[in-house]
Design a protein around this motif. Structure first.
Motif, mmCIF file in Angstrom:
data_model
loop_
_atom_site.group_PDB
_atom_site.id
_atom_site.type_symbol
_atom_site.label_atom_id
_atom_site.label_comp_id
_atom_site.label_asym_id
_atom_site.label_seq_id
_atom_site.Cartn_x
_atom_site.Cartn_y
_atom_site.Cartn_z
ATOM 1 N N THR A 76 0.857 -1.376 -0.038
ATOM 2 C CA THR A 76 -0.184 -0.065 0.066
ATOM 3 C C THR A 76 1.017 1.300 -0.042
ATOM 4 O O THR A 76 1.856 1.161 0.245
ATOM 5 N N THR A 178 -8.541 0.591 -4.512
ATOM 6 C CA THR A 178 -9.138 -0.015 -3.246
ATOM 7 C C THR A 178 -10.296 -1.175 -3.526
ATOM 8 O O THR A 178 -10.848 -1.165 -4.669
ATOM 9 N N ASN A 242 -4.743 0.703 2.632
ATOM 10 C CA ASN A 242 -4.714 1.106 1.369
ATOM 11 C C ASN A 242 -5.390 2.395 1.023
ATOM 12 O O ASN A 242 -5.273 3.165 0.036
ATOM 13 N N ASN A 246 -4.101 7.521 -0.611
ATOM 14 C CA ASN A 246 -4.338 7.006 -1.578
ATOM 15 C C ASN A 246 -5.182 8.299 -2.414
ATOM 16 O O ASN A 246 -6.230 8.491 -2.043
#
Length: 389
Positions: A76, A178, A242, A246
């Motif tokens: 991640t 995701t 994650n 992001n």
């Protein structure tokens, strides 16, 4: 089977798993595609880091650039930034020790030992996590190969910085997707599997005590479910991580909420442990049980099977299609609690004389504990309510 045949079989299995993984990655988005993209990103980042370092830096330090690029590429983006930051801190401390001793005490056996001792002491710092051993590694490399010279250390820091930039840039192009829907689906599937186990145990008790083979089969399923629950928990944790940092969802997009799935998986972990205890109790044989006590035991197990049926119904309602347990779950838990209380009252007067009561008490206690775990998932449990005892 000869060793060569076993090796060939393992090789065929590895090739087959790789082929299936590649097929899944090509067909649909998911963890398999993310893993494949991560491997491709790692190759691109290492090549880019080595090329830039070869263009700007001397040959003695350029290896650190692709090495750091690979280190910066975790599953991640959040973990990539976190591990890269830890490595940069560890490298800064290690090179500072090497430079301080190299420019003052000089490069000698005793000074090398002192640098190593201090670096190992710093490496005990828990905040550096898995990167803490990079402190002595970097210190020894900068001290022994670079003679502790600040010019060499500057080039080393530049190589590491190039690796970090290339690694994080590769991770962002594009950032990993995701898959919160997949995590929720897996939580629901493992819930259905635990429900299926209870739904199999409940009617089997109508015929009387479980035989040893049945109990062992149920215990094996409990062990398999426990391992599966651990895997689903890891998936949920990875998807929650994650979502951090992001940029794929946009700066105004709220991070996905997997708290309900995480609570469900945690509850299922405890439920499976209680079911495992039930299987052990069902496989036990009550000592000195005469014909009258055996009849009582069979009647208890028949009623206990009905109780487990109520528990299984409540468990099925914990993960409906909309993933939002409603009042039906609360009512199912109440029914199970009332049935458990009735069964306990019915057999309470037999405690002094019945050799089966300790076994019955264990079974009832585990059922109550399962209902308590499920109550925490219900709307009533979320509001701090209590199941009638």
């Amino acid at each position: 089977m000869p060793a060569a045949a076993r090796a060939a079989s393992r090789l065929r299995g590895a090739v087959d798993r790789t082929r299936r993984g590649l097929t899944e990655a090509v067909r649909r988005p998911g963890p398999a595609r993310n893993d494949l993209l991560l491997q491709l990103k790692a190759v691109a980042a290492a090549v880019a880091a080595w090329s830039v370092a070869s263009w700007l830096l001397p040959a003695q330090v350029r290896t650190f650039a692709p090495f750091t690029a690979l280190l910066a590429l975790q599953q991640t983006l959040y973990r990539s930034v976190w591990e890269a930051s830890r490595y940069l801190v560890a490298m800064a401390v290690g090179t500072a020790l090497a430079g301080a001793f190299g420019t003052t005490a000089g490069v000698h056996a005793w000074s090398l030992g002192l640098v190593t001792l201090l670096a190992l002491a710093v490496a005990k710092t828990p905040s550096l996590g898995g990167q803490r051993m990079q402190v002595p590694v970097t210190a020894l490399f900068a001290f022994a190969s670079g003679q502790g010279r600040w010019a060499y250390i500057g080039h080393l820091v530049a190589a590491v910085a190039i690796g970090v930039v290339c690694g994080l840039a590769a991770h962002l192009a594009p950032a990993p997707r995701t898959h919160t829907a997949t995590a929720r689906q897996q939580a629901g599937e493992v819930c259905a599997a635990v429900h299926a186990l209870l739904a199999d145990i409940a009617p089997a008790l109508a015929d009387g005590p479980a035989d040893a083979g049945q109990a062992r089969a149920w215990a094996r399923r409990c062990d398999e479910l426990a391992a599966r629950i651990g895997g689903v928990r890891a998936v949920i944790h990875r998807e929650e991580e994650n979502a951090k940092l992001n940029p794929r969802g946009g700066p105004t997009t709220a991070p996905p909420d997997l708290s309900a799935s995480r609570a469900l998986v945690d509850a299922l972990d405890h439920v499976v442990a209680h079911v495992r205890s039930i299987t052990r109790a069902l496989s036990a044989t009550a000592p000195d049980a005469d014909a009258g006590h055996d009849t009582t035991h069979r009647r208890f197990l028949h009623a206990y099977g009905d109780l487990l049926g109520h528990v299984a119904t409540a468990l099925r309602l914990c993960a409906p299609e909309d993933r939002c347990p409603g009042p039906d779950l609360t009512e199912a838990i109440h029914q199970g609690a009332r049935h458990c209380r009735t069964l306990a009252d019915r057999h309470r007067d037999r405690r002094p004389t019945s050799p089966t009561w300790p076994l019955h008490g264990t079974l009832l206690t585990e059922a109550e504990r399962i209902l308590g775990e499920l109550r925490r998932l219900s709307p009533e449990g979320a509001d701090g309510g209590a199941v009638p005892g």
